[in-house]
Design an enzyme around this catalytic site. Structure first.
Site, short mmCIF file in Angstrom:
data_model
loop_
_atom_site.label_atom_id
_atom_site.label_comp_id
_atom_site.label_asym_id
_atom_site.label_seq_id
_atom_site.Cartn_x
_atom_site.Cartn_y
_atom_site.Cartn_z
N HIS A 281 0.83 -1.20 0.00
CA HIS A 281 0.00 0.00 0.00
C HIS A 281 0.87 1.25 0.00
CE1 HIS A 281 1.08 -0.45 4.21
NE2 HIS A 281 0.74 0.82 4.42
N ASP B 169 0.55 5.13 1.81
CA ASP B 169 -0.16 5.65 2.97
C ASP B 169 -1.22 6.69 2.59
OD1 ASP B 169 1.21 4.11 4.84
OD2 ASP B 169 2.80 5.61 5.10
N HIS C 129 4.73 0.16 0.21
CA HIS C 129 5.53 -0.60 1.16
C HIS C 129 4.71 -1.73 1.77
CE1 HIS C 129 3.70 2.78 3.38
NE2 HIS C 129 3.69 1.98 4.44
N ARG D 242 6.25 6.02 13.80
CA ARG D 242 6.23 6.67 12.48
C ARG D 242 5.62 8.05 12.57
NH1 ARG D 242 1.97 4.67 8.48
NH2 ARG D 242 0.88 6.42 9.45
#
Length: 312
Positions: free
Chosen positions: A138, A140, A288, A303
């Site tokens: 996917h 983000d 990723h 993150r």
């Protein structure tokens, strides 16, 4: 297809030619935009990790403020390599946020916020309250009108084995599409929606309150990078639901084919984490995949994401 040979009766049994796009012979693996020449880096070392994507950066301490020249050269490296790796940085959450802030305003996501601040997302599979956001290719937050520019991920605790992360170069993926597929998706737009991506983690009671804030949005199937001008595939399995102005069955077939491009090994890099490592990736140009192969062992990561622009 049946192949016969002259002379004694010798018949090769039928051979099926792959139709799923997973094998196209020799691939075009171009790292830089067409016409752009290689230039050396003056302020740090660069160790390539794959042919078109992924480089380890040596000689930079991310805990220290970035000067203008260092920031500009790191940005060039990000654009050219799509994901940068920094070993053994051991940043605090505030230092991690400060580094990411050199690229723009930090993004908050009420569906994920779990860290010390609204813009820090903490991933810890041993925390029973936190779902496992893994095992799917996917990009983000493409369900936003302005998806994230990029993200900075730091892994604080690693399992004894496994827990790698993979990235795919979606510019290389676009380059290698057959011309008839490129023609078919030229100018096409697709709908992105947060619900398909999060329904496997949350029930309706968690999703319904966010529907008004995050209605479905349309993005181009092929976006142009705002800094490099490179063309890239911009659909993903988590959030892309259908291509507009196309029959649903036809859209589903085409999207399945396009989704598969992230699975091609030649377009990928894989990173094995150590505590304190940082990955900084361009969310506009990559997808990723967090590999969930470490069972009950612990893996802790934080993150922060950087707000982006409207794809065009």
């Amino acid at each position: 297809m049946t192949v016969t040979h002259a002379g004694p009766a010798t018949v090769l049994r039928e051979a099926r030619i792959p139709q799923d796009g997973m094998y196209e012979g020799r691939r075009t693996l171009r790292r830089l935009p067409e016409g752009r020449e290689e230039r050396p880096y003056e302020r740090f070392g660069v160790v390539p990790q794959a042919r078109t994507i992924g480089a380890e950066i040596k000689g930079v301490d991310l805990a220290r403020p970035l000067g203008t020249e260092l920031r500009e050269e790191l940005n060039r490296a990000l654009l050219e390599w799509k994901v940068l790796f920094f070993r053994a940085q051991h940043l605090t959450s505030d230092q991690q946020r400060a580094f990411a802030g050199h690229w723009g305003e930090l993004e908050t996501n009420p569906l994920l916020a779990t860290g010390s601040t609204e813009d820090v997302v903490r991933f810890d599979k041993r925390d029973s309250a936190a779902p496992t956001y893994e095992n799917v290719w996917h990009a983000d937050v493409t369900f936003r009108e302005r998806p994230a520019l990029g993200a900075v991920l730091q892994v604080r605790e690693v399992p004894p084995f496994g827990g790698d992360t993979m990235w795919a170069d979606m510019a290389a993926a676009y380059d290698d599409l057959p011309q008839e597929v490129k023609d078919r998706i030229e100018g096409a737009r697709a709908v992105h929606d947060f619900i398909p991506g999060f329904a496997r983690f949350y029930g309706p009671e968690r999703l319904i309150p966010h529907q008004d804030r995050f209605p479905p949005v349309e993005h181009p199937v092929v976006r142009t990078h705002p800094e490099t001008g490179r063309r890239m595939l911009f659909v993903n399995t988590s959030f892309t639901t259908h291509i507009t102005e196309m029959a649903r069955d036809e859209s589903d077939r085409l999207l399945r084919y396009l989704f598969q491009q992230a699975h091609v090994p030649e377009f990928q890099v894989r990173f094995r984490w150590q505590p304190g490592d940082i990955a900084f990736w361009d969310n506009r140009a990559t997808q990723h995949y967090a590999v969930n192969d470490y069972g009950s062992e612990r893996r802790v990561a934080e993150r922060v994401a950087i707000a982006g622009d409207r794809p065009c």
